[in-house]
Design a protein around this motif. Sequence first.
Motif, PDB file in Angstrom:
ATOM      1  N   HIS A 234       0.882  -1.238  -0.112  1.00 54.09           N
ATOM      2  CA  HIS A 234      -0.041   0.068  -0.085  1.00 54.09           C
ATOM      3  C   HIS A 234       0.994   1.344  -0.113  1.00 54.09           C
ATOM      4  N   ALA A 235       2.048   1.100   0.699  1.00 55.79           N
ATOM      5  CA  ALA A 235       2.947   2.323   0.730  1.00 55.79           C
ATOM      6  C   ALA A 235       3.375   2.796  -0.612  1.00 55.79           C
ATOM      7  N   GLU A 236       3.737   1.372  -1.306  1.00 51.55           N
ATOM      8  CA  GLU A 236       4.337   1.689  -2.774  1.00 51.55           C
ATOM      9  C   GLU A 236       3.284   2.224  -3.594  1.00 51.55           C
ATOM     10  N   LEU A 237       1.997   1.569  -3.549  1.00 49.42           N
ATOM     11  CA  LEU A 237       1.041   2.616  -4.233  1.00 49.42           C
ATOM     12  C   LEU A 237       0.775   4.004  -3.985  1.00 49.42           C
ATOM     13  N   ASP A 238       0.961   4.487  -2.739  1.00 44.70           N
ATOM     14  CA  ASP A 238       0.872   5.675  -2.388  1.00 44.70           C
ATOM     15  C   ASP A 238       2.060   6.701  -2.886  1.00 44.70           C
ATOM     16  N   ARG A 239       3.097   5.878  -2.871  1.00 39.76           N
ATOM     17  CA  ARG A 239       4.326   6.651  -3.639  1.00 39.76           C
ATOM     18  C   ARG A 239       3.968   6.685  -5.099  1.00 39.76           C
ATOM     19  N   TYR A 240       3.684   5.788  -5.608  1.00 41.97           N
ATOM     20  CA  TYR A 240       3.163   5.793  -7.320  1.00 41.97           C
ATOM     21  C   TYR A 240       2.219   7.049  -7.456  1.00 41.97           C
ATOM     22  N   ALA A 241       1.113   7.083  -6.777  1.00 39.58           N
ATOM     23  CA  ALA A 241       0.009   8.128  -6.804  1.00 39.58           C
ATOM     24  C   ALA A 241       0.770   9.575  -6.589  1.00 39.58           C
ATOM     25  N   ARG A 242       1.364   9.692  -5.541  1.00 39.83           N
ATOM     26  CA  ARG A 242       2.083  10.835  -5.366  1.00 39.83           C
ATOM     27  C   ARG A 242       3.059  11.453  -6.608  1.00 39.83           C
ATOM     28  N   LEU A 243       3.468  10.581  -7.114  1.00 42.83           N
ATOM     29  CA  LEU A 243       4.477  10.711  -8.168  1.00 42.83           C
ATOM     30  C   LEU A 243       3.601  11.299  -9.265  1.00 42.83           C
ATOM     31  N   VAL A 244       2.598  10.591  -9.483  1.00 42.56           N
ATOM     32  CA  VAL A 244       1.822  10.682 -10.930  1.00 42.56           C
ATOM     33  C   VAL A 244       1.136  11.984 -10.409  1.00 42.56           C
ATOM     34  N   ALA A 245       0.628  12.346  -9.525  1.00 46.45           N
ATOM     35  CA  ALA A 245       0.270  13.582  -8.929  1.00 46.45           C
ATOM     36  C   ALA A 245       1.076  14.817  -8.926  1.00 46.45           C
ATOM     37  N   ASP A 246       2.316  14.420  -8.748  1.00 49.68           N
ATOM     38  CA  ASP A 246       3.300  15.664  -9.039  1.00 49.68           C
ATOM     39  C   ASP A 246       3.997  15.818 -10.571  1.00 49.68           C
ATOM     40  N   GLY A 247       3.250  14.885 -11.304  1.00 48.46           N
ATOM     41  CA  GLY A 247       3.513  15.186 -13.026  1.00 48.46           C
ATOM     42  C   GLY A 247       4.408  14.026 -13.286  1.00 48.46           C
ATOM     43  N   THR A 248       4.867  13.030 -12.544  1.00 51.14           N
ATOM     44  CA  THR A 248       5.435  12.119 -13.348  1.00 51.14           C
ATOM     45  C   THR A 248       4.668  11.414 -14.206  1.00 51.14           C
ATOM     46  N   ARG A 249       5.056  10.943 -15.383  1.00 58.57           N
ATOM     47  CA  ARG A 249       4.051  10.119 -16.359  1.00 58.57           C
ATOM     48  C   ARG A 249       3.908   8.544 -15.643  1.00 58.57           C
ATOM     49  N   GLU A 250       2.662   8.199 -15.783  1.00 57.99           N
ATOM     50  CA  GLU A 250       2.503   6.926 -15.128  1.00 57.99           C
ATOM     51  C   GLU A 250       3.223   5.873 -15.218  1.00 57.99           C
ATOM     52  N   ASP A 251       3.735   5.430 -16.458  1.00 60.68           N
ATOM     53  CA  ASP A 251       4.747   4.606 -16.781  1.00 60.68           C
ATOM     54  C   ASP A 251       6.285   4.725 -16.117  1.00 60.68           C
ATOM     55  N   ARG A 252       6.310   5.903 -16.088  1.00 57.02           N
ATOM     56  CA  ARG A 252       7.788   6.311 -15.361  1.00 57.02           C
ATOM     57  C   ARG A 252       7.794   6.010 -13.806  1.00 57.02           C
ATOM     58  N   ALA A 253       6.608   6.225 -13.406  1.00 59.71           N
ATOM     59  CA  ALA A 253       6.478   6.026 -11.878  1.00 59.71           C
ATOM     60  C   ALA A 253       6.513   4.825 -11.514  1.00 59.71           C
ATOM     61  N   LEU A 254       6.573   3.617 -12.304  1.00 58.13           N
ATOM     62  CA  LEU A 254       6.257   2.374 -11.815  1.00 58.13           C
ATOM     63  C   LEU A 254       7.840   1.933 -11.283  1.00 58.13           C
ATOM     64  N   ALA A 255       8.787   2.274 -11.738  1.00 56.62           N
ATOM     65  CA  ALA A 255      10.150   1.658 -11.242  1.00 56.62           C
ATOM     66  C   ALA A 255      10.458   2.428  -9.831  1.00 56.62           C
TER      67      ALA A 255
END
Length: 499
Positions: A234-255
Amino acid sequence: MVGAVRRALLVVLIAVSLGCATKPLHRRDWLRVDTPHFEISSALDREATLELAGDLERFWSVTEYTVGTTVPAPSARTRVYAFDGRGFIRPFDVRGSSGYFLPSLRGGVLVLRTGGGWRGDSNQRLRHDYAHWIFRQLEGLQRPLWWDEGFALVASTMQVNEQGAEFGIPRADYLNLLRDRIWISIDRLVRMRSLENLSRKERESFDAQSWALVHYLYLGRQKSKRTRNAGQIHAELDRYARLVADGTREDRALAPSFGAGADALQSQLTELVSSARFGALAVRVGSPWEADGPGIHALLPGEAASELGWLSIVLGRPEQARRYFEMAVVDAPESASAQLGLGAVDRLFARWEEAKPHYARALGIAEESPLVQLEVGGYYHTRAGHTADAVTRSQLLELARGHYARSIALDTSIAEPHAVLGATYLLDGEDATLGLEPLLRAQQLLPGSLEIELLLANLKVKLGLTVEGRDRALRVFSRTHSDDLASGAKGIMDAIEYR
């Protein structure tokens, strides 16, 4: 004579095979159980009813465990109806299903209708829909589409037992589909924010790949050196959601979030599907209650009939509802619930004068009930919507708002009166800005409600905020499995395009 006996025997055998009971449904021995998350009305025997109550709470607890945090209980607990309704007439049948879930502004409704309780009647579709309900209560409607849908699909195979549940049992239908189809690339899958223009086959591939990706992130990495528990995922998903919200493209936020980029995940999933090494997780949870168990008491026939009447209203079967409410009034003349139900039936048919005395009786019996005030407000609200004269409509809406406000004052924690209060400002001639605050409050109380999101979409369009209105409508369209909600969302989007 012999032929008559054979025919009678045949009728008995058919009735037994269909589970047909000799008593009318509302006159069976109904029990009521209240648990932390459910209000259960059951015509099963006592032992089966208590098992059902435990199974429901275990399903909630295991779903809660897998999202890694406590899910706030909705202010309106899920209403559950469990009975054996098989027979020549099946008044609560929907698509021939043994069980189904119905979301509403008043909270969720679970129906288990062939006598099997949760373990026998909760099919894959029901578990999928209810997992959405629980997940969105925590996450709202902002999570990425692939995660929102994939989690519910992974949970759809959950099998509850006395200790907890098996989570993540593989779906053979998706494994077979993924072996036979060309895949949507992972980078495209995670960037999808709309399912509006997908073909049927593309939607099937989206579902299957979302299931596989979420399953892998939960369970496929457990054999690696770095094991992950639900809280870490869940923490990983939160990190992913924050990156996307901050403008990182979804596929580039995966790694940076999950330790593997789109190409690596594509390769790992392809290998996993080919090898069919999908496993499940046994989750153990403690007893859902204290030593004495949940409170349980018998429902009188009038109470049971009224409950079945309201279920009929939710299903959109008003004439069936009327029959149950009339039987309830015979057994319990002072039942506010039955009087409200009779008023609700007349309201559905726009029989305004016939409905008024029923609402008056309900007010006389239980004026301090939030539900009574809410339903009476609904009468004036619906009537206003059928009224062409602007002055009369405004007067009716003021009456509706007065009862809605009274309902809220009696219980501020219920989402529905806030939502419908906000909806009164969607009618012609009303100041739409006044609807925003109560609708946002309703969404705070029930954050996963697509019905509230659709009301907000309408309100935003009425305020001239068409971009936000379309975004909200698209969010509903891409997440709903309801034809009615999909049609409502599409109507908003089409109207904006036309403008």
